[in-house]
Design a protein around this motif. Sequence first.
Motif, PDB file in Angstrom:
ATOM      1  N   HIS A  95      14.638  -9.773   8.275  1.00  0.00           N
ATOM      2  CA  HIS A  95      13.503 -10.488   8.859  1.00  0.00           C
ATOM      3  C   HIS A  95      13.791 -11.977   8.983  1.00  0.00           C
ATOM      4  O   HIS A  95      13.532 -12.587  10.033  1.00  0.00           O
ATOM      5  N   ILE A  96      14.325 -12.560   7.927  1.00  0.00           N
ATOM      6  CA  ILE A  96      14.567 -14.009   7.921  1.00  0.00           C
ATOM      7  C   ILE A  96      15.638 -14.395   8.931  1.00  0.00           C
ATOM      8  O   ILE A  96      15.631 -15.519   9.454  1.00  0.00           O
ATOM      9  N   GLU A  97      16.559 -13.501   9.204  1.00  0.00           N
ATOM     10  CA  GLU A  97      17.552 -13.786  10.236  1.00  0.00           C
ATOM     11  C   GLU A  97      16.878 -14.014  11.591  1.00  0.00           C
ATOM     12  O   GLU A  97      17.308 -14.858  12.381  1.00  0.00           O
ATOM     13  N   SER A  98      15.834 -13.238  11.868  1.00  0.00           N
ATOM     14  CA  SER A  98      15.141 -13.359  13.157  1.00  0.00           C
ATOM     15  C   SER A  98      14.037 -14.397  13.140  1.00  0.00           C
ATOM     16  O   SER A  98      13.801 -15.079  14.144  1.00  0.00           O
ATOM     17  N   TRP A  99      13.335 -14.502  12.010  1.00  0.00           N
ATOM     18  CA  TRP A  99      12.184 -15.410  11.928  1.00  0.00           C
ATOM     19  C   TRP A  99      12.281 -16.250  10.648  1.00  0.00           C
ATOM     20  O   TRP A  99      11.540 -16.044   9.678  1.00  0.00           O
ATOM     21  N   PRO A 100      13.195 -17.200  10.611  1.00  0.00           N
ATOM     22  CA  PRO A 100      13.434 -17.974   9.377  1.00  0.00           C
ATOM     23  C   PRO A 100      12.230 -18.801   8.933  1.00  0.00           C
ATOM     24  O   PRO A 100      12.147 -19.174   7.756  1.00  0.00           O
ATOM     25  N   ARG A 101      11.295 -19.089   9.867  1.00  0.00           N
ATOM     26  CA  ARG A 101      10.137 -19.898   9.484  1.00  0.00           C
ATOM     27  C   ARG A 101       8.947 -19.044   9.023  1.00  0.00           C
ATOM     28  O   ARG A 101       7.836 -19.556   8.871  1.00  0.00           O
ATOM     29  N   ASP A 102       9.192 -17.777   8.743  1.00  0.00           N
ATOM     30  CA  ASP A 102       8.122 -16.943   8.188  1.00  0.00           C
ATOM     31  C   ASP A 102       8.095 -17.174   6.673  1.00  0.00           C
ATOM     32  O   ASP A 102       8.743 -16.466   5.899  1.00  0.00           O
ATOM     33  N   ALA A 103       7.354 -18.186   6.270  1.00  0.00           N
ATOM     34  CA  ALA A 103       7.386 -18.643   4.875  1.00  0.00           C
ATOM     35  C   ALA A 103       6.883 -17.589   3.895  1.00  0.00           C
ATOM     36  O   ALA A 103       7.370 -17.514   2.763  1.00  0.00           O
ATOM     37  N   VAL A 104       5.911 -16.776   4.303  1.00  0.00           N
ATOM     38  CA  VAL A 104       5.383 -15.767   3.379  1.00  0.00           C
ATOM     39  C   VAL A 104       6.477 -14.760   3.032  1.00  0.00           C
ATOM     40  O   VAL A 104       6.643 -14.385   1.865  1.00  0.00           O
ATOM     41  N   VAL A 105       7.245 -14.318   4.025  1.00  0.00           N
ATOM     42  CA  VAL A 105       8.350 -13.401   3.747  1.00  0.00           C
ATOM     43  C   VAL A 105       9.448 -14.109   2.970  1.00  0.00           C
ATOM     44  O   VAL A 105      10.007 -13.556   2.012  1.00  0.00           O
ATOM     45  N   LEU A 106       9.756 -15.347   3.319  1.00  0.00           N
ATOM     46  CA  LEU A 106      10.785 -16.102   2.606  1.00  0.00           C
ATOM     47  C   LEU A 106      10.404 -16.330   1.149  1.00  0.00           C
ATOM     48  O   LEU A 106      11.278 -16.440   0.273  1.00  0.00           O
ATOM     49  N   SER A 107       9.120 -16.373   0.864  1.00  0.00           N
ATOM     50  CA  SER A 107       8.688 -16.605  -0.522  1.00  0.00           C
ATOM     51  C   SER A 107       9.010 -15.416  -1.433  1.00  0.00           C
ATOM     52  O   SER A 107       9.107 -15.581  -2.654  1.00  0.00           O
ATOM     53  N   LEU A 108       9.192 -14.233  -0.859  1.00  0.00           N
ATOM     54  CA  LEU A 108       9.379 -13.030  -1.676  1.00  0.00           C
ATOM     55  C   LEU A 108      10.575 -13.111  -2.634  1.00  0.00           C
ATOM     56  O   LEU A 108      10.447 -12.735  -3.798  1.00  0.00           O
ATOM     57  N   PRO A 109      11.747 -13.560  -2.179  1.00  0.00           N
ATOM     58  CA  PRO A 109      12.888 -13.571  -3.103  1.00  0.00           C
ATOM     59  C   PRO A 109      12.969 -14.808  -3.994  1.00  0.00           C
ATOM     60  O   PRO A 109      13.831 -14.883  -4.871  1.00  0.00           O
ATOM     61  N   LEU A 110      12.095 -15.784  -3.791  1.00  0.00           N
ATOM     62  CA  LEU A 110      12.210 -17.065  -4.490  1.00  0.00           C
ATOM     63  C   LEU A 110      11.410 -17.068  -5.790  1.00  0.00           C
ATOM     64  O   LEU A 110      10.512 -16.267  -5.994  1.00  0.00           O
ATOM     65  N   GLY A 111      11.736 -18.000  -6.665  1.00  0.00           N
ATOM     66  CA  GLY A 111      11.012 -18.147  -7.921  1.00  0.00           C
ATOM     67  C   GLY A 111      11.530 -17.233  -9.017  1.00  0.00           C
ATOM     68  O   GLY A 111      12.336 -16.326  -8.794  1.00  0.00           O
ATOM     69  N   ALA A 112      11.039 -17.467 -10.224  1.00  0.00           N
ATOM     70  CA  ALA A 112      11.504 -16.740 -11.405  1.00  0.00           C
ATOM     71  C   ALA A 112      11.040 -15.298 -11.445  1.00  0.00           C
ATOM     72  O   ALA A 112      11.620 -14.477 -12.171  1.00  0.00           O
ATOM     73  N   PHE A 113       9.981 -14.966 -10.695  1.00  0.00           N
ATOM     74  CA  PHE A 113       9.467 -13.600 -10.655  1.00  0.00           C
ATOM     75  C   PHE A 113       9.647 -12.980  -9.268  1.00  0.00           C
ATOM     76  O   PHE A 113       8.955 -12.033  -8.912  1.00  0.00           O
ATOM     77  N   GLY A 114      10.566 -13.517  -8.467  1.00  0.00           N
ATOM     78  CA  GLY A 114      10.758 -13.028  -7.114  1.00  0.00           C
ATOM     79  C   GLY A 114      11.671 -11.821  -7.032  1.00  0.00           C
ATOM     80  O   GLY A 114      12.211 -11.338  -8.036  1.00  0.00           O
ATOM     81  N   LEU A 115      11.867 -11.326  -5.807  1.00  0.00           N
ATOM     82  CA  LEU A 115      12.698 -10.142  -5.592  1.00  0.00           C
ATOM     83  C   LEU A 115      14.113 -10.335  -6.119  1.00  0.00           C
ATOM     84  O   LEU A 115      14.692  -9.412  -6.708  1.00  0.00           O
ATOM     85  N   PHE A 116      14.699 -11.503  -5.897  1.00  0.00           N
ATOM     86  CA  PHE A 116      16.062 -11.734  -6.377  1.00  0.00           C
ATOM     87  C   PHE A 116      16.117 -11.740  -7.901  1.00  0.00           C
ATOM     88  O   PHE A 116      17.006 -11.140  -8.502  1.00  0.00           O
ATOM     89  N   ALA A 117      15.166 -12.427  -8.539  1.00  0.00           N
ATOM     90  CA  ALA A 117      15.183 -12.530  -9.998  1.00  0.00           C
ATOM     91  C   ALA A 117      15.050 -11.164 -10.660  1.00  0.00           C
ATOM     92  O   ALA A 117      15.669 -10.904 -11.695  1.00  0.00           O
ATOM     93  N   PHE A 118      14.244 -10.276 -10.052  1.00  0.00           N
ATOM     94  CA  PHE A 118      14.011  -8.963 -10.648  1.00  0.00           C
ATOM     95  C   PHE A 118      14.883  -7.869 -10.023  1.00  0.00           C
ATOM     96  O   PHE A 118      14.603  -6.679 -10.178  1.00  0.00           O
ATOM     97  N   SER A 119      15.939  -8.280  -9.329  1.00  0.00           N
ATOM     98  CA  SER A 119      16.825  -7.316  -8.679  1.00  0.00           C
ATOM     99  C   SER A 119      17.881  -6.760  -9.618  1.00  0.00           C
ATOM    100  O   SER A 119      18.543  -5.771  -9.296  1.00  0.00           O
ATOM    101  N   GLY A 120      18.090  -7.416 -10.755  1.00  0.00           N
ATOM    102  CA  GLY A 120      19.172  -7.048 -11.656  1.00  0.00           C
ATOM    103  C   GLY A 120      20.465  -7.778 -11.357  1.00  0.00           C
ATOM    104  O   GLY A 120      21.461  -7.610 -12.077  1.00  0.00           O
ATOM    105  N   MET A 121      20.481  -8.615 -10.320  1.00  0.00           N
ATOM    106  CA  MET A 121      21.690  -9.360  -9.961  1.00  0.00           C
ATOM    107  C   MET A 121      22.017 -10.399 -11.031  1.00  0.00           C
ATOM    108  O   MET A 121      21.122 -11.025 -11.583  1.00  0.00           O
TER     109      MET A 121
END
Length: 437
Positions: free
Chosen positions: A114-140
């Motif tokens: 999604h971000i590749e096509s619509w990088p200014r969609d801040a609500v979607v971009l917010s999903l992986p960010l922060g300490a409780f975001g998708l990236f933080a809870f991904s196990g990476m």
Amino acid sequence: MALEDRYGLPLSTTSDQAASAYREGVDLMLAGWTGTAETLERAIAADPDFALAHIARARVHAFYQQGDLARSKATLARKLVAKRGTERERSHVETLALAIEGRLPEAIAAMSEHIESWPRDAVVLSLPLGAFGLFAFSGMADHDRARHELCERVAHHYGEDWWFLTMSGWAMTENGNVARGRAVTERGFNLRRANAHAAHAVLHAMFEDGSIEAADRLVDEWLPTYDRAGILHGHILWHQALGALEHGDAARALKIYDDVLQPSATQAPPLNVITDSASLLWRLSAYGHAVPKALWVEADATAQKLFPKSSLPFADVHMALFAAATQNREALSARLGVIEQRLADGKLPAGPVVPAICRALAAFADEDYAACVRELAPVLTEVVRIGGSHAQRELIEDTFLVALMRSGELPRARSLLDARLHRRPSLRDTRWQAAMG
């Protein structure tokens, strides 16, 4: 003329009132501010078929672990956007719905596309960010770096946007560039002071660079502008309590706990309820301060109701803290059994570090500190996989330090403390004086 969100993306509604309320509601959500739910409800009332307002409302439900409501609104948003929505809005709704349903790998993949096509969609971009975001809870193991790199990749699309500066600055801080991260976050904070996420991100930078007194002043001066019902109100005071412990002021830390962090006083989301209470009480004990048993018992009773089953590794680790502190070996053993089975089934992305931490805490509960050390030593560099922030995860290192001291390995403990002080200047040596003797 088509109605747009604040980032210039078209909205499939013909209602000026719905679009205006949606823009305001999204800004409130991105700022962690009160009134978010009510404002999004206004958008829904103005246009009941406006899918983006429904999925945003679903996300707020998810923040507060209102799973049934969140999923039902996500289902409705999917139906509505299929009838009346652009390609961007359909992708937006689907990505948020996947996150709400806990389908993390699919949500991360959808977010990236999604971000590749619509990088200014801040609500979607917010999903992986922060300490409780998708990236933080991904196990990476590299989720700090992943957040920073994602922000760097899209930064030219945002410029001096207050929300983006907040989150990209925090990503820099967590990825190790504390000076730049603090400066960027403070720029975002100055653009919009009614922004709890910015205040919070600045506090993290101050924690990392040792600006304990400045952090204390920031909380005292800024917090009166933030309603007690705010999603981060209690957690911001948790940071102030950590600062009090830096100075050995256990009485102040306990007062903060009594006023806003204990389950009977807080209005925080469930995950913050258990993590803030368990970690602060544990730190107090670890640093040699007395913690009334009743505080542990009350907080544990609430935690068991909120998280009765194994879920996120970050939650499981804090539930293990409760079990260790209350010596509830049965609860800890049961949760550990589920976690180990998930690992054996290949359904635990964070990997062996999660059961290792829980086994270490079980050993700690049995006062077998040498076993605790043996369990934690091999996985200390993997603790990042459980998610959360540096400030939160430092608790595991603290547990390791206490176990070293109680098993008589003081030279090893001192070496670890020296390494921490070299990594991050602060008053962290003084808070251990009581424990070190």
